[in-house]
Design a protein around this motif. Structure first.
Motif, PDB file in Angstrom:
ATOM      1  N   GLN A  10      39.357  88.937 -34.782  1.00 43.90           N
ATOM      2  CA  GLN A  10      38.068  88.260 -34.662  1.00 43.90           C
ATOM      3  C   GLN A  10      38.202  86.915 -33.938  1.00 43.90           C
ATOM      4  O   GLN A  10      37.259  86.445 -33.304  1.00 43.90           O
ATOM      5  N   ASN A  18      37.239  86.791 -30.236  1.00 41.39           N
ATOM      6  CA  ASN A  18      35.842  86.825 -29.811  1.00 41.39           C
ATOM      7  C   ASN A  18      35.520  85.633 -28.911  1.00 41.39           C
ATOM      8  O   ASN A  18      36.027  84.533 -29.109  1.00 41.39           O
ATOM      9  N   THR A  19      34.647  85.875 -27.928  1.00 40.17           N
ATOM     10  CA  THR A  19      34.211  84.797 -27.046  1.00 40.17           C
ATOM     11  C   THR A  19      33.530  83.703 -27.851  1.00 40.17           C
ATOM     12  O   THR A  19      32.682  83.973 -28.704  1.00 40.17           O
ATOM     13  N   ILE A  54      26.364  84.019 -29.195  1.00 43.67           N
ATOM     14  CA  ILE A  54      26.788  85.003 -30.204  1.00 43.67           C
ATOM     15  C   ILE A  54      26.565  84.380 -31.574  1.00 43.67           C
ATOM     16  O   ILE A  54      27.284  83.471 -31.987  1.00 43.67           O
ATOM     17  N   ALA A 110      29.367  87.954 -35.063  1.00 47.80           N
ATOM     18  CA  ALA A 110      30.112  89.120 -34.574  1.00 47.80           C
ATOM     19  C   ALA A 110      31.241  89.421 -35.542  1.00 47.80           C
ATOM     20  O   ALA A 110      32.400  89.587 -35.152  1.00 47.80           O
ATOM     21  N   TYR A 150      33.479  91.538 -38.171  1.00 48.60           N
ATOM     22  CA  TYR A 150      33.851  92.956 -38.228  1.00 48.60           C
ATOM     23  C   TYR A 150      33.060  93.634 -39.354  1.00 48.60           C
ATOM     24  O   TYR A 150      32.624  93.008 -40.309  1.00 48.60           O
ATOM     25  N   CYS A 195      26.326  93.091 -34.655  1.00 51.90           N
ATOM     26  CA  CYS A 195      26.532  91.933 -33.788  1.00 51.90           C
ATOM     27  C   CYS A 195      25.177  91.327 -33.454  1.00 51.90           C
ATOM     28  O   CYS A 195      24.278  92.023 -32.972  1.00 51.90           O
ATOM     29  N   LYS A 210      31.199  95.258 -27.191  1.00 55.12           N
ATOM     30  CA  LYS A 210      31.771  95.437 -28.532  1.00 55.12           C
ATOM     31  C   LYS A 210      32.647  96.682 -28.487  1.00 55.12           C
ATOM     32  O   LYS A 210      32.214  97.732 -28.013  1.00 55.12           O
ATOM     33  N   GLN A 213      39.457  92.165 -24.508  1.00 52.82           N
ATOM     34  CA  GLN A 213      39.093  90.768 -24.246  1.00 52.82           C
ATOM     35  C   GLN A 213      39.399  90.376 -22.795  1.00 52.82           C
ATOM     36  O   GLN A 213      38.577  89.734 -22.129  1.00 52.82           O
ATOM     37  N   ALA A 231      32.525  90.636 -28.059  1.00 52.00           N
ATOM     38  CA  ALA A 231      32.066  90.539 -29.445  1.00 52.00           C
ATOM     39  C   ALA A 231      33.033  91.171 -30.427  1.00 52.00           C
ATOM     40  O   ALA A 231      32.670  91.497 -31.556  1.00 52.00           O
ATOM     41  N   GLY A 232      34.283  91.339 -30.001  1.00 48.84           N
ATOM     42  CA  GLY A 232      35.312  91.794 -30.930  1.00 48.84           C
ATOM     43  C   GLY A 232      35.576  93.289 -30.882  1.00 48.84           C
ATOM     44  O   GLY A 232      34.896  94.055 -30.199  1.00 48.84           O
TER      45      GLY A 232
END
Length: 421
Positions: A96, A99-100, A105, A108, A110, A114, A174, A195, A206-207
């Protein structure tokens, strides 16, 4: 029920859980199997010291055999199914962190939806897209030979390109991996591959959710998918109606092969198993080249649109000359590919040299290393080549023509591929 009957029932239950027969338990305890049978039927009861030996063999506490409350509180845990949920959740928390980091966001996490925002304030009429892509049958070879990062990047690129062919900008991705108890280090590297593809194409990541299912998958199995959401102003969405006679077709390079072409390669591998370890030249192995991730073209499409050079984009799925790749071409027009202008990349030269697919149909089986074709105005094709060239290698490979004499055909070719002799 008498106490000895309850104890006998519990011994039988835990013995069966261990996969032991009455005789095997008896042999471990150095007694007759008839004695074990009498315990389990409630006709007799083990001595106290024997209960300690039984509990060790069955991997339970003596209380589990004697205590009624503990018996009634017994349960099945994820660990019983082969899943270490604590270890899995620790990995998910680490993933996680990839993630960006963006205010758009909102959430997001898990195992949850999202939540994100898309800025459409400059659009008159936003059009949204959503697609989920899987790598296809190419994924099996990726699992067997550990091309795990490549297959994740491949799925990400495919989802992006499905969106980009309509001129829609991919906004967020995602990922999902469903697996058994797969190697945790490998799972983390797979998340990094997703990623990296997002970062390269300026798309929010978003993971990667992991659905660990050891009851359905072996420890070495997994299935990958990538979901992409995009948006574009309606008047900038690319449709076949934008095509014009004379538009120049520019092929943009990709690596590896598309997953839908893999079945053809699998037949070749089955016929020539030595190809699994073959080299295409002194420095490159065939499998390494075959399994490279396909490219995503977010930068190329965005730059062409910004300049106003892009009339249409065509995602080359599995073959350059397959009509399905050109389904948006409007009535009266068609695609003419000049095969002599199509590059002969080393991977395809090697595939052709195996002499299993004839020259006349080869380009109907493979995309020839062209992952997307941009149709651009004839007067701007050179400028368009320069724009694309900032990011990817590209070639002029054909043009849009009228098809009045071809009875509705969408795709045809001229010339021949210039194979190396």
């Amino acid at each position: 029920m008498l106490e000895k009957e309850k104890i006998g029932k519990r011994i039988a239950f835990y013995r069966k859980e261990k996969g032991m027969t009455q005789k095997e338990l008896a042999d471990f305890l150095h007694i007759s199997y008839q004695a074990v049978s009498k315990w389990e039927s409630g006709k007799s009861m083990p001595a106290v010291e024997m209960l300690y030996e039984i509990s060790k063999l069955l991997n339970v506490t003596v209380d589990a055999l004697l205590n009624e409350n503990e018996w009634k509180s017994r349960s099945i845990t994820y660990r019983d199914s082969g899943l270490d949920s604590e270890k899995l959740h620790a990995l998910k928390r680490e993933i996680q962190k990839l993630n960006t980091k963006s205010d758009t966001i909102l959430s997001a996490n898990y195992a949850d939806a999202c939540l994100f925002q898309i800025d459409t304030s400059q659009m008159k009429e936003p059009v949204y897209s959503c697609i989920t892509c899987v790598p296809g049958s190419k994924e099996k070879l990726a699992r067997e030979y550990r091309y795990n990062q490549e297959i994740c990047a491949d799925a990400a690129a495919s989802a992006m390109n499905h969106t980009l062919q309509h001129g829609v900008k991919p906004v967020i991705l995602k990922a999902m991996v469903t697996c058994g108890n797969y190697n945790q280090e490998q799972l983390y590297l797979m998340a990094q591959a997703f990623q990296g593809t997002c970062d390269k194409n300026n798309i929010l990541f978003a993971g990667m959710e992991i659905a660990a299912q050891p009851v359905n998958y072996t420890a070495e199995e997994y299935a990958v998918s990538a979901t992409v959401v995009g948006v574009q102003d309606r008047d900038r969405v690319l449709t076949g109606s934008r095509l014009r006679e004379g538009d120049v077709l520019i092929g943009i390079k990709t690596e590896g092969i598309d997953g839908t072409s893999y079945p053809f390669v699998k037949v070749m591998l089955d016929k020539k198993p030595e190809l699994y370890h073959a080299k295409i030249d002194e420095n490159r192995f065939f499998l390494d080249e075959l399994m490279k991730a396909n490219a995503a073209y977010a930068r190329e499409v965005a730059a062409l649109q910004e300049k106003g050079y892009l009339h249409k984009a065509f995602r080359m799925a599995n073959a350059l000359l397959r009509a399905g790749s050109w389904q948006d071409v409007p009535e009266g027009l068609g695609i003419c590919i000049d095969l002599s202008s199509v590059p002969v990349l080393p991977l395809y030269q090697f595939l052709f040299s195996q002499d299993m697919i004839g020259e006349d149909v080869f380009a109907s089986h493979f995309n020839m290393g062209i992952g997307m074709v941009a149709a651009v105005p004839e007067k701007h094709w050179e400028e368009a080549m320069e724009v694309i060239g900032q990011f990817s290698e590209c070639w002029r490979i054909g043009r849009v023509e009228t098809n009045h004499n071809r009875k509705g055909e969408k795709i045809w070719s001229r010339g021949r591929i210039l194979w190396q002799e």
